[in-house]
Design an enzyme around this catalytic site. Structure first.
Site, mmCIF file in Angstrom:
data_model
loop_
_atom_site.group_PDB
_atom_site.id
_atom_site.type_symbol
_atom_site.label_atom_id
_atom_site.label_comp_id
_atom_site.label_asym_id
_atom_site.label_seq_id
_atom_site.Cartn_x
_atom_site.Cartn_y
_atom_site.Cartn_z
ATOM 1 N N SER A 7 0.841 -1.199 0.000
ATOM 2 C CA SER A 7 0.000 0.000 0.000
ATOM 3 C C SER A 7 0.875 1.248 0.000
ATOM 4 C CB SER A 7 -0.910 0.001 1.229
ATOM 5 O OG SER A 7 -1.551 1.254 1.353
ATOM 6 N N HIS A 8 0.283 2.363 -0.410
ATOM 7 C CA HIS A 8 0.986 3.646 -0.330
ATOM 8 C C HIS A 8 1.104 4.108 1.120
ATOM 9 C CE1 HIS A 8 0.356 3.749 -4.607
ATOM 10 N NE2 HIS A 8 1.019 4.874 -4.700
ATOM 11 N N SER A 9 0.286 3.500 1.989
ATOM 12 C CA SER A 9 0.252 3.943 3.376
ATOM 13 C C SER A 9 0.652 2.799 4.297
ATOM 14 C CB SER A 9 -1.173 4.428 3.707
ATOM 15 O OG SER A 9 -1.497 4.152 5.044
ATOM 16 N N ASP A 67 -2.780 -1.496 -3.532
ATOM 17 C CA ASP A 67 -3.896 -0.548 -3.434
ATOM 18 C C ASP A 67 -4.146 0.264 -4.704
ATOM 19 O OD1 ASP A 67 -1.656 1.073 -3.048
ATOM 20 O OD2 ASP A 67 -2.374 2.024 -1.212
ATOM 21 N N SER A 98 0.292 2.571 -9.075
ATOM 22 C CA SER A 98 1.748 2.670 -8.973
ATOM 23 C C SER A 98 2.306 1.643 -7.991
ATOM 24 C CB SER A 98 2.199 4.084 -8.609
ATOM 25 O OG SER A 98 1.474 4.583 -7.524
#
Lengths: 216, 226
Positions: free
Chosen positions: B11-13, B70, B73
Site C-alpha cells: 500500500s501507499h500507506s 492498493d 503505482s
C-alpha cells in the site's frame, strides 16, 4: 556532421550534474502540476531520485556507460517512491540494455532511446495519447529514428528533438488521462499539462543543450 | 517450512498495509506467511520497491506468494520488485487485481484452507472457475447441519481440509440452491452460508468418491468434532 561521443567520466559527471540541477530547479513547478491532477509529489519524488543519483556520481562515473545507466535507473526505481520511480528507472535500464560500446554514435543512441521507451510502455502498460510521459518520449524517439535515417545535421537534429518534446508536452494539455491517478479525474484532467511529460521534456531539453554547448 | 501460499500486501500507506495484514492474520493466524510494505522509504505516502522485495523474500516458500496492492503505482512497483528476483521465483508470484482489503482477506482464507497459488489468486479476484458437472448421482448424499453456528469459518476449514484428502472431485450445495461449488475451496464453502438447520447435498466422482462423501457426511453429523 554527426559526432560520436566517448561516454567518459567527464560526460557522465556533466550529464548527471545538468539533469539533477534541472530537476532541482523545477521541483516546485513539477509538484504544482502534480497537485492539479495527481498526488502533488512528483517534484519532490523526482528530486529525491536525482539527489540519490548525484550522491553516487563518483561511483557512477567509474562504471561503463551501460552499467552507469543501469545503476542510475535502479537508483530511481528504488529511491523515488512514486510511479515515476519504476517508469523513469525502466527508461534508463531499457536504454542500458541496448548499450554495448563506450563510443556512442547518434544511431546507437537512437536505438537505446527506442529501447528505453519500449520498457516504459511495458512497465506502464501504456502508449502515446494517454496523457503521460510517453506523449513526449514516443514522438522524440520517432524523430530521432527519422533524423538518423536521413543523416540530418546534428544541430538540426537537436532542434527537431526539442520541438517534438515541446509539442508532445503541450499535446497532453487537451488530453483526458486514462492512466495513473490522473485517470480518476476523468474529464477534469483536461486542461492541465502532465507532470511526467513535463519532466521528460525538461530533461530532454537539458541534455540537448548540454550537447549543444559542448559542441560550440 | 509452511506450505501455504504467502500473502504480500502493498500500500501507499504504512497504516493501511499493516492494518490489512492484521485483518488477514486474524483469519489465517500463524498458518500463512504474511508480509506488508507500506509507504515510501522516507516514511511518507508512496511505494518502496526495496521494501516490497524484502517482504516477498521474507515470506518466500515454494508454495509461492500472491501480491495485493492498493493503487496502480503500487502494482508497478510490485512488478519492478518481482523482476529483481530469480526467474524461478518470479513464476511463483501472482499479482492480484482485487480491492486490497477484501482481496487480501479472501486470499488469506483460501491460503489458510490450503489452496494453491492459482486458487488463492482466483479467489482473491473472485474469478471462480466453473466446475465440472457430475452426472452420476449414485454417490450423492444429503445431510442436515446440526452444528449451532452452521458451516462457519472453523467448521468450514475442517470440512475443506477433509475434502482435500481425497483425490475425488467433491462438490457441495445447499438443498435450496441449484449450483454446486467445489468442496475443497474454503471461500466457496463459506460462501454457501450453510447455517444451522439447513440441508446440504454432497456429490463426488473419482476413485475414492464414496469414502469422501461418507467421511464428509460423518464430519457434519458429529458437528465437526466440536
Amino acid at each position: 556532421m554527426i559526432n560520436n561521443y566517448n561516454m567518459d567520466v567527464r560526460w557522465a559527471n556533466l550529464l548527471i550534474t545538468k539533469t539533477s540541477t534541472c530537476v532541482e530547479d523545477h521541483k516546485d513547478l513539477l509538484t504544482e502540476l502534480d497537485s492539479k491532477i495527481g498526488d502533488a509529489d512528483h517534484g519532490i519524488n523526482m528530486s529525491r531520485g536525482f539527489q540519490a543519483i548525484m550522491a553516487i556520481s563518483p561511483e557512477l562515473s567509474k562504471l561503463t556507460f551501460e552499467e552507469a545507466l543501469k545503476k542510475a535507473g535502479m537508483t530511481l526505481l528504488m529511491k523515488v517512491g512514486g510511479a515515476s520511480g519504476p517508469l523513469f528507472g525502466s527508461f534508463l535500464i531499457g536504454m542500458s540494455k541496448a548499450t554495448s560500446h563506450e563510443v556512442i554514435s547518434i544511431s546507437k543512441f537512437s536505438l537505446m532511446f527506442e529501447n528505453g521507451v519500449a520498457d516504459v510502455k511495458k512497465r506502464g502498460k501504456s502508449d502515446i495519447g494517454e496523457k503521460t510521459m510517453l506523449d513526449v518520449l514516443v514522438p522524440v524517439s520517432m524523430q530521432l529514428k527519422e533524423d538518423v535515417s536521413n543523416s540530418t545535421d546534428e544541430q538540426q537534429l537537436i532542434r527537431n528533438i526539442i520541438q517534438r518534446a515541446e509539442e508532445g508536452l503541450e499535446s497532453t494539455r487537451l488530453m483526458r488521462a486514462t492512466k495513473g491517478r490522473a485517470s480518476f479525474l476523468g474529464e477534469r484532467s483536461i486542461g492541465h499539462l502532465d507532470p511526467g511529460a513535463m519532466t521528460s521534456c525538461l530533461l530532454i531539453k537539458t541534455i540537448c543543450e548540454t550537447f549543444n554547448s559542448e559542441n560550440e | 517450512m509452511s506450505s501455504n501460499v504467502g500473502v504480500m500486501i502493498v500500500s501507499h500507506s504504512l497504516g493501511i498495509a499493516s492494518g490489512t495484514a492484521d485483518m488477514v492474520r486474524q483469519i489465517g493466524g500463524e498458518d500463512i506467511p504474511i508480509s506488508f510494505a507500506g509507504g515510501s522509504a522516507d516514511g511518507g505516502l508512496g511505494t518502496d520497491v526495496g521494501a516490497i522485495l524484502k517482504g516477498i523474500q521474507e515470506i518466500w516458500t515454494d508454495a509461492g506468494v500472491v501480491v495485493l496492492y492498493d493503487l496502480g503505482s503500487a502494482e508497478m512497483s510490485s512488478e519492478a520488485a518481482i523482476e529483481m528476483l530469480p526467474e524461478k521465483q518470479q513464476n511463483k508470484i501472482q499479482i492480484c487485481s482485487a480491492p486490497l482489503v477484501e482481496g487480501a482477506v479472501l486470499a488469506g482464507v483460501e491460503s489458510c484452507g490450503g489452496g494453491d497459488l492459482y486458487q488463492v489468486k482466483s479467489v482473491a479476484e473472485k474469478r471462480f472457475v466453473g466446475i465440472e458437472e457430475i452426472s452420476d448421482s449414485s454417490k450423492s448424499q444429503q445431510i442436515s447441519i446440526t452444528h449451532p453456528i452452521g458451516l462457519h469459518a472453523r467448521p468450514a476449514v475442517k470440512f475443506t481440509q477433509l475434502a482435500k484428502k481425497f483425490d475425488a472431485n467433491v462438490q457441495v450445495k445447499l438443498e435450496e440452491h441449484t449450483s454446486w461449488v467445489d468442496a475443497k475451496s474454503i471461500v466457496r464453502v463459506m460462501g454457501l452460508k450453510a447455517r444451522h438447520g439447513k440441508t446440504m447435498n454432497l456429490r463426488a466422482n473419482g476413485s475414492d468418491s464414496t469414502e469422501a462423501v461418507n467421511q464428509l457426511v460423518a464430519l457434519v453429523k458429529n458437528n465437526f468434532g466440536e
